[in-house]
Design an enzyme around this catalytic site. Structure first.
Site, PDB file in Angstrom:
ATOM      1  N   HIS A   1       0.845  -1.199   0.000  1.00 16.12           N
ATOM      2  CA  HIS A   1       0.000   0.000   0.000  1.00 16.12           C
ATOM      3  C   HIS A   1       0.884   1.255   0.000  1.00 16.12           C
ATOM      4  O   HIS A   1       0.604   2.233  -0.703  1.00 16.12           O
ATOM      5  CB  HIS A   1      -0.863   0.062   1.270  1.00 16.12           C
ATOM      6  CG  HIS A   1      -1.915  -1.006   1.382  1.00 16.12           C
ATOM      7  ND1 HIS A   1      -2.010  -1.827   2.486  1.00 16.12           N
ATOM      8  CD2 HIS A   1      -2.925  -1.365   0.559  1.00 16.12           C
ATOM      9  CE1 HIS A   1      -3.056  -2.642   2.326  1.00 16.12           C
ATOM     10  NE2 HIS A   1      -3.623  -2.389   1.170  1.00 16.12           N
TER      11      HIS A   1
ATOM     12  N   ARG B   1      -2.100  -6.096  -8.330  1.00 12.42           N
ATOM     13  CA  ARG B   1      -0.982  -7.017  -8.144  1.00 12.42           C
ATOM     14  C   ARG B   1      -0.953  -8.050  -9.259  1.00 12.42           C
ATOM     15  O   ARG B   1      -0.085  -8.027 -10.103  1.00 12.42           O
ATOM     16  CB  ARG B   1      -1.081  -7.727  -6.782  1.00 12.42           C
ATOM     17  CG  ARG B   1      -0.676  -6.830  -5.630  1.00 12.42           C
ATOM     18  CD  ARG B   1      -1.224  -7.333  -4.327  1.00 12.42           C
ATOM     19  NE  ARG B   1      -2.667  -7.199  -4.315  1.00 12.42           N
ATOM     20  CZ  ARG B   1      -3.430  -7.406  -3.250  1.00 12.42           C
ATOM     21  NH1 ARG B   1      -2.879  -7.784  -2.118  1.00 12.42           N
ATOM     22  NH2 ARG B   1      -4.724  -7.242  -3.325  1.00 12.42           N
TER      23      ARG B   1
ATOM     24  N   SER C   1      -2.508  -7.695   2.981  1.00 10.54           N
ATOM     25  CA  SER C   1      -2.774  -7.599   4.419  1.00 10.54           C
ATOM     26  C   SER C   1      -3.094  -8.986   4.968  1.00 10.54           C
ATOM     27  O   SER C   1      -2.640  -9.349   6.058  1.00 10.54           O
ATOM     28  CB  SER C   1      -3.962  -6.669   4.680  1.00 10.54           C
ATOM     29  OG  SER C   1      -3.703  -5.379   4.179  1.00 10.54           O
TER      30      SER C   1
HETATM   31  P1  ADP Z   1      -9.858  -3.487  -0.609  1.00  8.78           P
HETATM   32  O1  ADP Z   1     -10.650  -4.193   0.442  1.00  8.78           O
HETATM   33  O2  ADP Z   1     -10.543  -2.247  -1.113  1.00  8.78           O
HETATM   34  O3  ADP Z   1      -9.348  -4.359  -1.715  1.00  8.78           O
HETATM   35  P2  ADP Z   1      -7.125  -3.397   0.379  1.00  8.78           P
HETATM   36  O4  ADP Z   1      -6.633  -2.713   1.603  1.00  8.78           O
HETATM   37  O5  ADP Z   1      -7.000  -4.881   0.330  1.00  8.78           O
HETATM   38  O6  ADP Z   1      -8.619  -2.915   0.199  1.00  8.78           O
HETATM   39  O7  ADP Z   1      -6.405  -2.812  -0.900  1.00  8.78           O
HETATM   40  C1  ADP Z   1      -6.521  -1.463  -1.254  1.00  8.78           C
HETATM   41  C2  ADP Z   1      -5.898  -1.249  -2.615  1.00  8.78           C
HETATM   42  O8  ADP Z   1      -4.489  -1.461  -2.546  1.00  8.78           O
HETATM   43  C3  ADP Z   1      -6.391  -2.205  -3.708  1.00  8.78           C
HETATM   44  O9  ADP Z   1      -6.459  -1.501  -4.928  1.00  8.78           O
HETATM   45  C4  ADP Z   1      -5.322  -3.261  -3.757  1.00  8.78           C
HETATM   46  O10 ADP Z   1      -5.269  -3.903  -5.024  1.00  8.78           O
HETATM   47  C5  ADP Z   1      -4.094  -2.427  -3.498  1.00  8.78           C
HETATM   48  N1  ADP Z   1      -2.987  -3.213  -2.946  1.00  8.78           N
HETATM   49  C6  ADP Z   1      -3.017  -4.036  -1.880  1.00  8.78           C
HETATM   50  N2  ADP Z   1      -1.813  -4.619  -1.678  1.00  8.78           N
HETATM   51  C7  ADP Z   1      -0.996  -4.150  -2.665  1.00  8.78           C
HETATM   52  C8  ADP Z   1       0.369  -4.393  -3.027  1.00  8.78           C
HETATM   53  N3  ADP Z   1       1.118  -5.270  -2.368  1.00  8.78           N
HETATM   54  N4  ADP Z   1       0.863  -3.717  -4.077  1.00  8.78           N
HETATM   55  C9  ADP Z   1       0.076  -2.868  -4.783  1.00  8.78           C
HETATM   56  N5  ADP Z   1      -1.209  -2.605  -4.512  1.00  8.78           N
HETATM   57  C10 ADP Z   1      -1.755  -3.239  -3.464  1.00  8.78           C
END
Ligand code: ADP
Length: 165
Positions: A21, A94, A132
């Site tokens: 993130h 990803r 996460s």
């Molecule tokens: P959500 O429940 O909205 O998917 P997340 O916290 O899981 O929320 O993810 C928020 C955003 O960050 C999403 O667009 C997700 O694809 C992106 N994201 C999560 N982990 C990564 C990562 N390792 N690298 C790039 N983007 C990520």
């Protein structure tokens, strides 16, 4: 009169925030005058951390990052984005699996409000399998996750799972 500032909104559960993130935040903030990291309040996901805990962790981690602020939103993301006059929503992608999900959301958001576009940033190689959920899985067995998330997040996770007093 200057043109209105470009505002990006990066929504998510952030349960908790990871280095993946953070990489998106660092890159997205260069594209906008202001970037709002927005924690979803009414996400259907079952979260480990409460919304205030997630917000506090993000705030601690981003305290020295200019032009980035943290907020929460409930209701539809496009409505929130419109309310704060966001130019675009930012999402990270990803793998191909993320793409399918993100593309569906993008289509729906576009149907709901064509004035709010979405910008997709591809994960860098070292974070492309980082989520996460995966760090929660590891931390719940008491293992350190500082390779994948900031120290304050690592501590919060180990504490949550009862591995720190
Ligand atoms: P959500 O429940 O909205 O998917 P997340 O916290 O899981 O929320 O993810 C928020 C955003 O960050 C999403 O667009 C997700 O694809 C992106 N994201 C999560 N982990 C990564 C990562 N390792 N690298 C790039 N983007 C990520």
């Amino acid at each position: 009169m200057g043109s209105s500032p470009k505002i990006g909104v990066y929504p998510g559960s952030f349960d908790p925030i990871t280095n993946g993130h953070l990489d998106i935040v660092e890159r997205a903030r260069l594209l906008f005058d202001r970037l709002v990291v927005a924690v979803a309040v009414n996400s259907s996901k079952k979260c480990l951390f409460t919304v205030p805990e997630r917000v506090e962790l993000i705030q601690e981690v981003l305290i020295n990052t200019p032009t980035v602020e943290v907020s929460t939103f409930s209701g539809l993301l496009v409505d929130f984005a419109y309310e704060i006059r966001a130019t675009a929503i930012v999402r990270g992608i990803r793998a191909v699996t993320d793409f399918e999900y993100e593309y569906a959301i993008y289509q729906m958001n576009r149907d709901l409000n064509q004035d709010v576009d979405t910008v997709f940033l591809l994960a860098v190689r070292e974070h492309s399998f980082l989520s996460s959920s995966i760090i929660k899985e590891v931390a719940c067995y008491g293992r350190d996750v500082t390779d994948y998330a900031p120290e304050v997040v690592n501590r919060a996770l180990l504490q949550k799972f009862g591995h720190l007093t």
